[in-house]
Design a protein around this motif. Sequence first.
Motif, short mmCIF file in Angstrom:
data_model
loop_
_atom_site.label_atom_id
_atom_site.label_comp_id
_atom_site.label_asym_id
_atom_site.label_seq_id
_atom_site.Cartn_x
_atom_site.Cartn_y
_atom_site.Cartn_z
N TYR A 257 0.82 -1.20 0.00
CA TYR A 257 0.00 0.00 0.00
C TYR A 257 0.86 1.25 0.00
O TYR A 257 1.89 1.31 0.66
CB TYR A 257 -0.91 0.02 1.24
N TYR A 258 0.42 2.27 -0.75
CA TYR A 258 0.94 3.61 -0.56
C TYR A 258 -0.16 4.61 -0.88
O TYR A 258 -1.09 4.33 -1.65
CB TYR A 258 2.20 3.88 -1.39
N GLY A 259 -0.06 5.77 -0.24
CA GLY A 259 -1.09 6.77 -0.42
C GLY A 259 -0.54 8.17 -0.21
O GLY A 259 0.52 8.36 0.40
N ALA A 260 -1.26 9.16 -0.73
CA ALA A 260 -0.91 10.56 -0.58
C ALA A 260 -2.19 11.34 -0.31
O ALA A 260 -3.21 11.14 -0.99
CB ALA A 260 -0.20 11.09 -1.83
N LYS A 261 -2.14 12.24 0.69
CA LYS A 261 -3.34 13.00 1.07
C LYS A 261 -3.00 14.47 1.25
O LYS A 261 -1.90 14.81 1.70
CB LYS A 261 -3.92 12.45 2.37
N LEU A 262 -3.94 15.32 0.93
CA LEU A 262 -3.86 16.75 1.19
C LEU A 262 -5.09 17.15 1.99
O LEU A 262 -6.22 16.76 1.64
CB LEU A 262 -3.81 17.57 -0.10
N ASN A 263 -4.89 17.91 3.06
CA ASN A 263 -6.00 18.42 3.87
C ASN A 263 -5.79 19.90 4.13
O ASN A 263 -4.70 20.32 4.53
CB ASN A 263 -6.10 17.67 5.19
N TYR A 264 -6.84 20.68 3.91
CA TYR A 264 -6.78 22.13 4.13
C TYR A 264 -7.89 22.52 5.09
O TYR A 264 -9.03 22.10 4.94
CB TYR A 264 -6.95 22.88 2.81
N GLU A 265 -7.54 23.31 6.10
CA GLU A 265 -8.54 23.78 7.05
C GLU A 265 -8.16 25.19 7.52
O GLU A 265 -7.12 25.40 8.13
CB GLU A 265 -8.64 22.85 8.25
N LYS A 266 -9.01 26.14 7.20
CA LYS A 266 -8.77 27.52 7.62
C LYS A 266 -10.10 28.26 7.61
O LYS A 266 -10.93 28.05 6.72
CB LYS A 266 -7.77 28.21 6.70
N ASN A 267 -10.26 29.14 8.62
CA ASN A 267 -11.50 29.87 8.79
C ASN A 267 -12.65 28.86 8.88
O ASN A 267 -12.64 27.98 9.73
CB ASN A 267 -11.70 30.87 7.65
N ASN A 268 -13.61 28.92 7.98
CA ASN A 268 -14.77 28.01 8.06
C ASN A 268 -14.70 26.86 7.07
O ASN A 268 -15.59 26.00 7.06
CB ASN A 268 -16.07 28.79 7.82
N PHE A 269 -13.67 26.82 6.25
CA PHE A 269 -13.60 25.83 5.18
C PHE A 269 -12.67 24.67 5.53
O PHE A 269 -11.62 24.86 6.16
CB PHE A 269 -13.13 26.46 3.87
N VAL A 270 -13.04 23.46 5.10
CA VAL A 270 -12.14 22.31 5.13
C VAL A 270 -12.24 21.63 3.77
O VAL A 270 -13.29 21.62 3.13
CB VAL A 270 -12.51 21.31 6.25
N ALA A 271 -11.13 21.12 3.31
CA ALA A 271 -11.11 20.44 2.01
C ALA A 271 -10.01 19.39 2.04
O ALA A 271 -9.04 19.49 2.81
CB ALA A 271 -10.87 21.43 0.87
N GLY A 272 -10.15 18.38 1.19
CA GLY A 272 -9.15 17.33 1.16
C GLY A 272 -9.17 16.57 -0.15
O GLY A 272 -10.15 16.61 -0.91
N ALA A 273 -8.08 15.88 -0.40
CA ALA A 273 -7.97 15.02 -1.58
C ALA A 273 -7.01 13.90 -1.24
O ALA A 273 -6.05 14.09 -0.48
CB ALA A 273 -7.48 15.81 -2.79
N GLY A 274 -7.25 12.72 -1.81
CA GLY A 274 -6.38 11.59 -1.52
C GLY A 274 -6.28 10.62 -2.68
O GLY A 274 -7.20 10.51 -3.51
#
Length: 419
Positions: A257-274
């Motif tokens: 297994y291998y994986g890569a993730k991005l997570n963004y959280e600031k003010n009222n927004f959260v977002a992610g991708a994997g």
Amino acid sequence: MKKTLVSALATALVVGAASTTFAAANPFSDVPRDHWAYDAVTQLAADGVVEGYGDGTFRGDRNITRYEMAQMVAKAMAKGDMSASDRALVDRLAAEFADELNNLGVRVSNLERNADMVKWNGKLQYKYESLRPEGQAKDTTNEVKFRLEPKAEINDHWHAIARLDADLNVADDTGKDGKVTLKRAYVQGDYTNFQVRLGKMALLSSEGYQAPGSIVLDDNFSGAQVTFGSDLKATLEAGRYKGAFLDKDNLSERANYYGAKLNYEKNNFVAGAGYYHLKSKDIGSYTSNGKDSLNVWGVDLGYHFDKNSFLSGAYAHANKLDVDNKYKKSYQVTYAYKGADMMDKGSWGAYLSYRYLGGASVAATTDGAQFGTKGIEVGADYTPLKNVVLTGKYFNGKKLESGSNDKVQKLYGTVEFFF
């Protein structure tokens, strides 16, 4: 001059608690939420600088002794990640309480620190599950889980962390495996905007923080994980995985297994991708090209309307899966309100979600919706007493099988005692 709560606030500035955006849960019954020092005191307690009394009170209006103030200063001195201004304030406080620190330094900085090098947390959980597929007998389980989670300090930056579970089937008073299972065991290094883990640890896809949970991965794996960043965090992980994919019984081997993730959280927004890659010869029977690898990608987005309301959505797709396109995807849309905090008596939360767990759900959270189903899931949790949390979930949906219109229902409930 004797000092009261002001002393704690001075120490809060030293350890950076006063600048924290959100305070920790309130552990003290005599510090109400509208008290001017609420944020600083609760964060100090979370950081271990103040402990209060055995009856759950802080007694902030009581004059404290120079001995007690020196203990707080000693704990503040042990903080390694300070700004230059905070360090200067520590030095001034240390000079003021030099005599007390000289007399107490060995016990405070060495003996008490060594006593705290290993911390034990855990829980005792009762769980009820009842899966009710249409046209089939319902499958009901009653289970008690005892969990221990030790955390041992190695040095200023590294800790060793583990999770041990023992499960008991209430129906016949037998353990599921007849033994204690080591679920996790890893070392963790924490630095400024950088973390590394090595060993057996949690495997969670980017949207896993959202209620009711992950649509791709919610399991464990053995390997390495590196996370770096502040508002935008990137995670890289690789290792070996053995768990649920379509049919557990058909997986005889571990998958690479291998994986890569991005997570963004600031003010009222959260977002992610994997992006998640699994490779094993057992997977070949499920892919359209017969190759022994599976690639899954996913995205998620959420918005906090205020401190109580959160709307989120997640979508994932499995490439080259040997099924119709509509079965390669997984997704969910969720509205969550508040949330129970085990430290805050009377706190509660609830959510409503539409979930579609198709082929991209390698090891999704399935307390409610099951793999290969779609439908409505609702849940709620409540803290009747400190460190006691009640959780209930209900799923009502249908199977995704081609030509099938069979309904599926599931009831799920837990009572958890944390310690």
